[in-house]
Design an enzyme around this catalytic site. Structure first.
Site, mmCIF file in Angstrom:
data_model
loop_
_atom_site.group_PDB
_atom_site.id
_atom_site.type_symbol
_atom_site.label_atom_id
_atom_site.label_comp_id
_atom_site.label_asym_id
_atom_site.label_seq_id
_atom_site.Cartn_x
_atom_site.Cartn_y
_atom_site.Cartn_z
ATOM 1 N N LYS A 11 0.825 -1.268 -0.039
ATOM 2 C CA LYS A 11 0.041 -0.061 -0.080
ATOM 3 C C LYS A 11 0.846 1.157 0.050
ATOM 4 O O LYS A 11 2.076 1.362 0.632
ATOM 5 C CB LYS A 11 -0.975 -0.032 1.229
ATOM 6 C CG LYS A 11 -0.283 0.190 2.600
ATOM 7 C CD LYS A 11 -0.095 1.623 2.988
ATOM 8 C CE LYS A 11 0.786 1.745 4.365
ATOM 9 N NZ LYS A 11 0.991 3.198 4.687
ATOM 10 N N ASP A 141 -3.433 -1.233 9.010
ATOM 11 C CA ASP A 141 -3.272 -1.194 7.409
ATOM 12 C C ASP A 141 -3.758 -2.653 7.001
ATOM 13 O O ASP A 141 -3.841 -2.753 5.909
ATOM 14 C CB ASP A 141 -1.839 -1.148 7.117
ATOM 15 C CG ASP A 141 -1.321 0.152 7.370
ATOM 16 O OD1 ASP A 141 -2.189 1.249 7.179
ATOM 17 O OD2 ASP A 141 -0.156 0.311 7.216
#
Length: 307
Positions: A11, A141
């Site tokens: 990410k 996350d």
């Protein structure tokens, strides 16, 4: 022997707004995540006990990895097994191509991939809602690593909502060999920004650029509240961002809390040109010899089917 392989993406944060620390010590975040085409693969096989083996890409040789009992894959397995009341069993192989400790959530990707792979291996049939809840227990996350694409993250980043994204975006990522402590960056943020707001605002301009697929507007709107404190701790990263922009990148940005630096490019050919410029010259001239090219947005954790 039953075997499953799940691929999960790195990410990046197109926007990272950080608020003042809450009473529980966490900072409220408003972030825009994007999943990009650097992946870790987690393969699980049936076994009578539990084991985790990690193999890293050649360019990451020598990185320090946590012991099996502290690995986030083991913690993901423990949570999933406890949720269903089944024994934790399996042989796990993690093939890492996401920078370790680089601000690109490689550990979170591994946790998400492990949840999906073990759910298939054990036949536990976990609902998407429960998978996201387990993921949130593992880290801020991890839910996004399940969802993928481009998404708005709130809370500690664990509350994830997909957002419209009309573009195909190209990035150059330059990892650093020396890591950068996320808690240290947040502590330095608190020192540098003592009057941070209680709740960061939603980045409407950036979201509009994504929805329109406008790369120039996106470049102008990229933002990371942790960049200034991270660069204060590691000034050479600021020099690297300047070097990438001089090489023609539309914009340079720190990935999360760092130390990986990102460069937004106009298209794939432009990204390869910028990467070549950053990779040129004597490796001794700069401490960042690895340069990666990736596009986004890509899918979240998903089963890999081999023909």
């Amino acid at each position: 022997m039953s075997e499953r392989t799940v691929r999960a993406p790195a990410k990046i944060n197109l926007h990272l707004g950080v608020g003042a620390p809450r009473e529980d010590g966490f900072h409220p975040l408003v972030t825009v995540y994007q999943a990009v085409g650097l992946h870790d693969d987690v393969t699980v096989r049936e076994a009578d006990d539990w084991s985790v083996e990690v193999a890293v890409a050649d360019w990451m040789a020598g990185v320090e990895l946590p012991p099996v009992e502290d690995n986030i894959v083991t913690r993901a397995a423990d949570l999933l097994a406890a949720h269903h009341g089944v024994p934790r069993r399996g042989a796990v192989h993690v093939a890492k191509a996401i920078p370790v400790a680089g601000g690109m959530a490689g550990g979170s990707a591994d946790a998400a991939a492990a949840l999906v792979a073990l759910d298939r291996l054990w036949g536990t049939g976990t609902t998407d809602e429960d998978l996201l809840a387990l993921a949130a227990e593992l880290g801020s996350d991890v839910p996004f690593a399940l969802v993928g694409g481009t998404a708005l993250g709130t809370g500690r980043g664990e509350l994830v909502e997909r957002v419209p994204d009309a573009g195909t975006w190209w990035w150059v990522a330059v990892p650093a060999h020396a890591g950068l402590s996320t808690p240290a960056v947040y502590r330095h943020f608190d020192v540098m920004v003592p009057d941070a707001s209680a709740q960061p605002p939603v980045p409407d301009t950036l979201l509009a650029a994504l929805a329109a697929g406008d790369v120039d507007a996106l470049a102008a709107a990229l933002h990371n509240d942790l960049q200034a404190p991270a660069l204060d701790l590691r000034p050479e990263l600021g020099a690297l961002i300047a070097r990438g922009e001089e090489a023609g990148a539309l914009r340079g940005l720190l990935s999360g809390s760092g130390p990986t630096c990102l460069f937004l490019c106009r298209d794939g050919d432009h990204a390869r040109e910028v990467a070549a410029a950053l990779d040129a010259g004597d490796p001794g001239d700069h401490p960042h010899p690895t340069v990666l090219v990736a596009n986004g947005a890509v899918s979240g954790a998903h089963l890999v089917e081999y023909a």
